[in-house]
Design a protein around this motif. Sequence first.
Motif, PDB file in Angstrom:
ATOM      1  N   GLU A  51       0.937  -1.288   0.072  1.00 41.63           N
ATOM      2  CA  GLU A  51       0.114   0.071  -0.020  1.00 41.63           C
ATOM      3  C   GLU A  51       0.686   1.192  -0.028  1.00 41.63           C
ATOM      4  O   GLU A  51       0.420   2.183  -0.478  1.00 41.63           O
ATOM      5  CB  GLU A  51      -0.850   0.074   1.058  1.00 41.63           C
ATOM      6  CG  GLU A  51      -2.020  -1.223   1.134  1.00 41.63           C
ATOM      7  CD  GLU A  51      -2.927  -1.139   2.315  1.00 41.63           C
ATOM      8  OE1 GLU A  51      -3.995  -1.750   2.313  1.00 41.63           O
ATOM      9  OE2 GLU A  51      -2.402  -0.858   3.357  1.00 41.63           O
ATOM     10  N   ASP A  52       1.955   1.172   0.347  1.00 40.93           N
ATOM     11  CA  ASP A  52       3.051   2.179   0.664  1.00 40.93           C
ATOM     12  C   ASP A  52       3.803   2.626  -0.839  1.00 40.93           C
ATOM     13  O   ASP A  52       4.696   3.460  -0.852  1.00 40.93           O
ATOM     14  CB  ASP A  52       3.835   2.316   1.887  1.00 40.93           C
ATOM     15  CG  ASP A  52       3.121   2.540   3.255  1.00 40.93           C
ATOM     16  OD1 ASP A  52       1.820   3.204   2.995  1.00 40.93           O
ATOM     17  OD2 ASP A  52       3.780   2.248   4.301  1.00 40.93           O
ATOM     18  N   CYS A  53       3.968   1.388  -1.642  1.00 35.99           N
ATOM     19  CA  CYS A  53       4.600   1.315  -2.590  1.00 35.99           C
ATOM     20  C   CYS A  53       4.407   2.544  -3.677  1.00 35.99           C
ATOM     21  O   CYS A  53       3.233   3.163  -3.829  1.00 35.99           O
ATOM     22  CB  CYS A  53       4.402   0.147  -3.665  1.00 35.99           C
ATOM     23  SG  CYS A  53       5.327   0.000  -5.108  1.00 35.99           S
ATOM     24  N   PRO A  54       5.472   3.308  -4.224  1.00 35.49           N
ATOM     25  CA  PRO A  54       5.206   4.527  -4.978  1.00 35.49           C
ATOM     26  C   PRO A  54       4.538   3.995  -6.271  1.00 35.49           C
ATOM     27  O   PRO A  54       4.005   4.988  -6.922  1.00 35.49           O
ATOM     28  CB  PRO A  54       6.576   5.241  -5.163  1.00 35.49           C
ATOM     29  CG  PRO A  54       7.647   3.993  -4.677  1.00 35.49           C
ATOM     30  CD  PRO A  54       6.657   3.048  -3.983  1.00 35.49           C
ATOM     31  N   ASP A  55       4.827   2.849  -6.716  1.00 35.29           N
ATOM     32  CA  ASP A  55       4.120   2.576  -8.226  1.00 35.29           C
ATOM     33  C   ASP A  55       2.809   2.314  -7.890  1.00 35.29           C
ATOM     34  O   ASP A  55       2.169   1.103  -7.285  1.00 35.29           O
ATOM     35  CB  ASP A  55       5.082   1.127  -8.677  1.00 35.29           C
ATOM     36  CG  ASP A  55       4.370   1.009  -9.903  1.00 35.29           C
ATOM     37  OD1 ASP A  55       3.503   1.121 -10.479  1.00 35.29           O
ATOM     38  OD2 ASP A  55       5.238   0.227 -10.577  1.00 35.29           O
ATOM     39  N   MET A  58       1.563  -1.400  -8.706  1.00 35.44           N
ATOM     40  CA  MET A  58       1.775  -2.211  -7.552  1.00 35.44           C
ATOM     41  C   MET A  58       0.605  -2.105  -6.454  1.00 35.44           C
ATOM     42  O   MET A  58       0.315  -2.964  -5.968  1.00 35.44           O
ATOM     43  CB  MET A  58       3.329  -2.318  -6.944  1.00 35.44           C
ATOM     44  CG  MET A  58       4.284  -2.598  -8.062  1.00 35.44           C
ATOM     45  SD  MET A  58       4.460  -4.218  -8.435  1.00 35.44           S
ATOM     46  CE  MET A  58       3.660  -4.055 -10.274  1.00 35.44           C
ATOM     47  N   ARG A  59       0.716  -0.827  -5.961  1.00 37.37           N
ATOM     48  CA  ARG A  59      -0.342  -0.505  -5.063  1.00 37.37           C
ATOM     49  C   ARG A  59      -1.776  -1.043  -5.368  1.00 37.37           C
ATOM     50  O   ARG A  59      -2.285  -1.431  -4.249  1.00 37.37           O
ATOM     51  CB  ARG A  59      -0.464   1.132  -4.753  1.00 37.37           C
ATOM     52  CG  ARG A  59       0.296   1.716  -3.921  1.00 37.37           C
ATOM     53  CD  ARG A  59       0.173   3.124  -3.514  1.00 37.37           C
ATOM     54  NE  ARG A  59      -0.511   3.882  -4.513  1.00 37.37           N
ATOM     55  CZ  ARG A  59       0.128   4.917  -5.353  1.00 37.37           C
ATOM     56  NH1 ARG A  59       1.467   4.610  -5.071  1.00 37.37           N
ATOM     57  NH2 ARG A  59      -0.422   5.405  -6.229  1.00 37.37           N
ATOM     58  N   GLU A  60      -2.216  -1.002  -6.483  1.00 34.15           N
ATOM     59  CA  GLU A  60      -3.516  -1.684  -6.841  1.00 34.15           C
ATOM     60  C   GLU A  60      -3.569  -3.219  -6.541  1.00 34.15           C
ATOM     61  O   GLU A  60      -4.891  -3.624  -6.225  1.00 34.15           O
ATOM     62  CB  GLU A  60      -3.956  -1.313  -8.238  1.00 34.15           C
ATOM     63  CG  GLU A  60      -4.125  -0.062  -8.584  1.00 34.15           C
ATOM     64  CD  GLU A  60      -4.183   0.158 -10.024  1.00 34.15           C
ATOM     65  OE1 GLU A  60      -3.999  -0.740 -10.870  1.00 34.15           O
ATOM     66  OE2 GLU A  60      -4.433   1.277 -10.480  1.00 34.15           O
ATOM     67  N   GLN A  61      -2.599  -3.684  -6.179  1.00 35.24           N
ATOM     68  CA  GLN A  61      -2.625  -5.343  -5.937  1.00 35.24           C
ATOM     69  C   GLN A  61      -2.687  -5.541  -4.602  1.00 35.24           C
ATOM     70  O   GLN A  61      -2.822  -6.767  -4.139  1.00 35.24           O
ATOM     71  CB  GLN A  61      -1.381  -5.889  -6.501  1.00 35.24           C
ATOM     72  CG  GLN A  61      -0.995  -5.501  -8.072  1.00 35.24           C
ATOM     73  CD  GLN A  61      -2.109  -5.741  -8.940  1.00 35.24           C
ATOM     74  OE1 GLN A  61      -2.851  -6.689  -9.001  1.00 35.24           O
ATOM     75  NE2 GLN A  61      -2.395  -4.566  -9.590  1.00 35.24           N
ATOM     76  N   GLN A  79      13.115  -1.117  -4.811  1.00 34.25           N
ATOM     77  CA  GLN A  79      11.906  -0.843  -5.354  1.00 34.25           C
ATOM     78  C   GLN A  79      11.185  -2.074  -5.578  1.00 34.25           C
ATOM     79  O   GLN A  79      11.517  -3.016  -6.205  1.00 34.25           O
ATOM     80  CB  GLN A  79      11.933   0.025  -6.440  1.00 34.25           C
ATOM     81  CG  GLN A  79      12.469   1.525  -6.251  1.00 34.25           C
ATOM     82  CD  GLN A  79      11.607   2.250  -5.048  1.00 34.25           C
ATOM     83  OE1 GLN A  79      10.623   2.458  -5.192  1.00 34.25           O
ATOM     84  NE2 GLN A  79      12.242   2.567  -4.173  1.00 34.25           N
ATOM     85  N   ILE A  80       9.711  -2.143  -5.222  1.00 30.57           N
ATOM     86  CA  ILE A  80       9.108  -3.383  -5.750  1.00 30.57           C
ATOM     87  C   ILE A  80       8.662  -3.214  -7.334  1.00 30.57           C
ATOM     88  O   ILE A  80       8.177  -2.319  -7.755  1.00 30.57           O
ATOM     89  CB  ILE A  80       7.718  -3.434  -4.984  1.00 30.57           C
ATOM     90  CG1 ILE A  80       8.056  -3.781  -3.409  1.00 30.57           C
ATOM     91  CG2 ILE A  80       6.743  -4.472  -5.555  1.00 30.57           C
ATOM     92  CD1 ILE A  80       6.815  -3.703  -2.607  1.00 30.57           C
ATOM     93  N   VAL A  81       9.014  -4.304  -8.011  1.00 26.35           N
ATOM     94  CA  VAL A  81       9.038  -4.205  -9.448  1.00 26.35           C
ATOM     95  C   VAL A  81       7.982  -5.456  -9.838  1.00 26.35           C
ATOM     96  O   VAL A  81       7.596  -5.481 -11.137  1.00 26.35           O
ATOM     97  CB  VAL A  81      10.308  -4.347 -10.060  1.00 26.35           C
ATOM     98  CG1 VAL A  81      10.976  -2.986  -9.726  1.00 26.35           C
ATOM     99  CG2 VAL A  81      11.048  -5.490  -9.868  1.00 26.35           C
ATOM    100  N   GLY A  82       7.748  -6.406  -8.956  1.00 28.04           N
ATOM    101  CA  GLY A  82       6.967  -7.401  -9.349  1.00 28.04           C
ATOM    102  C   GLY A  82       6.070  -8.049  -7.851  1.00 28.04           C
ATOM    103  O   GLY A  82       6.756  -7.925  -6.776  1.00 28.04           O
TER     104      GLY A  82
END
Length: 184
Positions: A51-55, A58-61, A79-82
């Motif tokens: 939920e805190d991810c800038p992308d 990714m947040r929508e998941q 950074q979370i990329v997947g």
Amino acid sequence: MKALLKQLAKALLGDYSIYRVLQRGAGAGPAPMPPQAAGYVIGPVQRAEIEDCPDPVMREQAFYAGEGAHAYACRDAGQIVGLCFYWYGERYRPRGFWPLQDKQAKLVQIITSPAMRGRKVAPALIAASAADMAAQGFDCLFARVWHNNHPSLRAFAAAGWRRRALVVELNPLRRARPWRLRLR
């Protein structure tokens, strides 16, 4: 003429779906990590971090995470990329697309950041998360992929998953429940 036939088929057969069901058993051994995945850090992730991810993709998941789910992230340079998510037990039961027994789970969502597509994030994430699920006691994992989603099918194959079945659903005349045919 082709368009007319398509309309007629849709009117008679209704909506349809064709999925490949893929499987990874605990006895399959570890899947090789793609060489390009050497710099990735893959491991469990909590909903709050998603939920805190800038992308925003990714947040929508984040809603896939929570009780009855195992969530995994692939990180590149922090950074979370997947992301991928496995559901089991009561969390999965309402979906019911593929019957699960105890110690089985279904990979219900995998996504790669658009900027990272083509960099082997998905096969690395699938392989590493499946190994961790096996270490946690899950003896069989399943996934369903649209029949012609070739990038996903290649990612699962690279991670050591094999085809278990082809599932075709037809909904003729808009029935309350579609007809489901499982082909092994």
